[in-house]
Design a protein around this motif. Structure first.
Motif, short mmCIF file in Angstrom:
data_model
loop_
_atom_site.label_atom_id
_atom_site.label_comp_id
_atom_site.label_asym_id
_atom_site.label_seq_id
_atom_site.Cartn_x
_atom_site.Cartn_y
_atom_site.Cartn_z
N PRO A 263 44.86 43.76 36.07
CA PRO A 263 45.34 43.36 34.75
C PRO A 263 44.54 44.04 33.65
CG PRO A 263 44.16 41.56 35.83
CD PRO A 263 44.32 42.63 36.85
N GLU A 264 45.22 44.46 32.62
CA GLU A 264 44.58 45.20 31.53
C GLU A 264 43.43 44.43 30.90
OE1 GLU A 264 43.86 48.52 29.35
OE2 GLU A 264 45.35 48.29 30.94
N PRO A 265 43.54 43.09 30.66
CA PRO A 265 42.40 42.38 30.05
C PRO A 265 41.15 42.38 30.91
CG PRO A 265 44.43 41.10 29.84
CD PRO A 265 44.73 42.22 30.78
N ARG A 266 41.30 42.60 32.23
CA ARG A 266 40.14 42.57 33.14
C ARG A 266 39.60 43.95 33.46
NH1 ARG A 266 37.82 37.59 33.74
NH2 ARG A 266 39.44 35.98 33.76
N LEU A 267 40.28 44.99 33.00
CA LEU A 267 39.93 46.34 33.44
C LEU A 267 38.53 46.74 33.01
CD1 LEU A 267 40.98 48.74 34.98
CD2 LEU A 267 41.98 49.61 32.87
N ALA A 268 38.20 46.52 31.76
CA ALA A 268 36.87 46.90 31.27
C ALA A 268 35.77 46.12 31.99
CB ALA A 268 36.78 46.66 29.77
N GLN A 269 36.00 44.83 32.22
CA GLN A 269 35.00 44.02 32.93
C GLN A 269 34.80 44.52 34.35
OE1 GLN A 269 36.20 39.98 33.60
NE2 GLN A 269 34.21 39.34 34.39
N VAL A 270 35.90 44.79 35.04
CA VAL A 270 35.80 45.27 36.42
C VAL A 270 35.09 46.62 36.48
CG1 VAL A 270 37.14 46.06 38.40
CG2 VAL A 270 37.77 43.95 37.24
N ALA A 271 35.41 47.52 35.55
CA ALA A 271 34.76 48.84 35.54
C ALA A 271 33.26 48.70 35.33
CB ALA A 271 35.38 49.70 34.44
N VAL A 278 28.03 45.69 41.43
CA VAL A 278 28.25 44.29 41.76
C VAL A 278 29.38 44.19 42.78
CG1 VAL A 278 28.88 42.02 40.86
CG2 VAL A 278 27.45 43.56 39.49
N ARG A 279 29.16 43.46 43.86
CA ARG A 279 30.19 43.31 44.88
C ARG A 279 31.34 42.47 44.35
NH1 ARG A 279 29.55 40.54 48.94
NH2 ARG A 279 30.94 41.72 50.33
N LEU A 280 32.56 42.95 44.58
CA LEU A 280 33.77 42.26 44.13
C LEU A 280 34.68 42.06 45.33
CD1 LEU A 280 34.44 44.17 40.77
CD2 LEU A 280 33.46 41.89 41.06
N PRO A 281 34.49 40.98 46.08
CA PRO A 281 35.34 40.74 47.26
C PRO A 281 36.71 40.22 46.83
CG PRO A 281 33.78 38.95 46.99
CD PRO A 281 33.43 39.96 45.94
N ALA A 282 37.67 40.41 47.71
CA ALA A 282 39.02 39.90 47.51
C ALA A 282 39.58 39.50 48.86
CB ALA A 282 39.91 40.95 46.85
N THR A 283 40.35 38.41 48.88
CA THR A 283 40.91 37.90 50.13
C THR A 283 42.43 37.78 50.01
OG1 THR A 283 40.60 35.61 49.40
CG2 THR A 283 38.80 36.62 50.65
N ALA A 284 43.07 37.72 51.16
CA ALA A 284 44.52 37.53 51.22
C ALA A 284 44.85 36.84 52.54
CB ALA A 284 45.25 38.86 51.11
N MET A 285 46.02 36.22 52.58
CA MET A 285 46.52 35.62 53.81
C MET A 285 47.80 36.32 54.20
SD MET A 285 44.33 33.33 54.70
CE MET A 285 45.28 32.52 55.98
N VAL A 367 40.95 27.60 23.93
CA VAL A 367 40.09 27.83 25.08
C VAL A 367 40.15 29.31 25.45
CG1 VAL A 367 40.35 25.50 25.98
CG2 VAL A 367 41.93 27.29 26.71
N GLU A 368 39.16 29.74 26.23
CA GLU A 368 39.13 31.09 26.79
C GLU A 368 39.55 31.02 28.24
OE1 GLU A 368 35.91 34.65 27.85
OE2 GLU A 368 35.26 32.79 26.87
N ARG A 369 40.55 31.79 28.60
CA ARG A 369 41.06 31.79 29.98
C ARG A 369 40.20 32.74 30.82
NH1 ARG A 369 46.40 31.03 31.95
NH2 ARG A 369 46.25 30.87 34.22
N LEU A 370 39.59 32.22 31.88
CA LEU A 370 38.66 33.00 32.71
C LEU A 370 39.26 33.44 34.03
CD1 LEU A 370 35.43 30.85 32.17
CD2 LEU A 370 36.15 32.90 30.94
#
Length: 418
Positions: A263-271, A278-285, A367-370
């Protein structure tokens, strides 16, 4: 007055007097007070705010790809002898997938071996020739010396009138022939290294051709280059394969990637997080099996038809449950957020607004959506943060279409936010 007319007028007069009396009483009677309007109270569910530290998650969608997606093609020509491989099959490195009739390749190898042996004999012959030329050159130089002495004797005899001019000419001719023979032999000796180099080059080409024929013979059996899963098989027994023909396609099961748009709002933070390692794990089923991945990098281009940048998630566990190009919903875990609050989605109005219940009335709070979190019961909740929310505040947890500031509500049930 006639009795008939009197009987008709009496009822009319009585009715008129009754109507007039009713109107008089209605006009002169006391008025009843209007009923008082009561404000409606809406029953709602409430949430007791308990801010804390939570790890947000972002839901993103991606597709399964492989860093090693191989399309195996025929390297030699021949008839397909056997096809042990099947689409969807899991194979280990080195397993036979397709076998081409090896007889043609074996005949080619036999021919290349014969050429190599022939040229090895030519190299040995050059060695023998070079040794003979060196030995012969020494003998021919000795003959040249003899011819020079014979010419000197013939000249001496002629000067003493003991020999003729023809004897001198004959001796000179033998000397010239000896010189020519020595020169030819010397040239042969000088050319020996070049002839040996040429023979060595021909032998090297023959050995290379033999090795190529041996490789082609090995290539009649197409084997799995790594642990993989077969996608498609393009040939069957009896078909004629030519170099370059597609035989099958497979992908490495231990080198899978999921490419998902961030998502564009998260792109700068993730970069920034990737830059800080920083480790960024992700899971799926998938099919009831848990897939564990980790964001490794961002793609270097924005693809046509896509607005954002795609992240490359390397599969760490559960890859055997994935098939190529499968759609996967990933839950990307971000770093922990202090002073955050997990609320049900019913508490959100719009993207960044909740209502607090104060003295039985609603009050709007930005509020700020996190992101999102999963509570202990497995329910997905929205993660928010607001400096205006304190521990113990009651937040609206019911979807009210008419929710506005000041609306009177009654909290019937109260939950606590984790």
């Amino acid at each position: 007055m006639p009795s008939a007319l009197r009987r008709t007028l009496v009822p009319v007069l009585v009715l008129a007097v009754a109507v007039a009396g009713f109107v008089l009483l209605r006009a002169t009677g006391p008025e009843a007070p209007p009923p008082a309007a009561a404000e409606r109270t809406w029953p709602v569910q409430g949430l007791t705010a308990e801010p804390g530290t939570h790890r947000p998650a972002v839901i993103i969608n991606g597709r399964v790809q492989s860093a090693r997606n191989a399309r195996l093609r025929a390297a030699v020509e021949g008839e397909i002898e056997a096809v042990p491989a099947r689409a969807g099959q899991m194979v280990a490195q080195g397993d036979a997938l397709v076998r081409i009739d090896p007889r043609e390749a074996r005949l080619q190898l036999d021919q290349r071996e014969a050429e190599r042996r022939e040229l090895e004999g030519a190299v040995q012959s050059e060695d023998l020739r070079a040794r003979f030329d060196r030995e012969a050159l020494q003998r021919e130089r000795d003959l040249l010396a003899i011819a020079e002495r014979a010419l000197e004797r013939a000249r001496d005899l002629r000067e003493r009138n003991l020999g003729s001019e023809s004897d001198v000419d004959a001796a000179r001719e033998r000397l010239q022939q000896a010189n020519i023979t020595v020169d030819n032999r010397a040239q042969a000796v000088a050319d020996a290294p070049m002839r040996r180099a040429q023979a060595d080059a021909r032998l090297a080409r023959a050995r290379a051709a033999e090795e190529q024929a041996r490789i082609d013979l090995e290539r009649t059996t197409i084997r799995a280059p790594f642990d993989a899963r077969i996608v498609t098989v393009e040939v069957a027994n009896g078909e004629r394969a030519r170099p370059g023909d597609l035989l099958l396609q497979l992908f490495a099961i231990d080198d899978l990637e999921i490419r998902a748009s961030l998502p564009e709002p998260r792109l700068a933070q993730v970069a920034d997080l990737l830059r800080d390692e920083v480790r960024l794990p992700a899971t799926a089923m998938v099919g009831g099996q848990r897939i564990e991945t980790e964001l490794a990098r961002l793609e270097g281009e924005t693809r046509t038809g896509e607005a954002g940048v795609r992240g490359v998630f390397e599969v760490r566990a559960g890859g055997e449950a994935l098939s190529l190009n499968r759609f996967v919903e990933l839950r990307l875990l971000l770093p922990e957020e202090p002073d955050s609050l997990a609320v049900p989605f019913e508490s959100l109005f719009g993207r960044d607004q909740v209502f607090r219940v104060v003295d039985g009335r609603l009050e709007t709070l930005p509020v700020e959506r996190l992101g999102e979190v999963v509570d202990a019961d497995g329910n997905t909740r929205a993660l928010i943060r607001s400096r205006d929310i304190a521990a113990g505040d009651t937040l609206l947890a019911t979807r009210l279409p008419n929710a506005v500031d000041g609306l009177r509500v009654e909290v019937e049930d109260r939950d606590s936010g984790e």
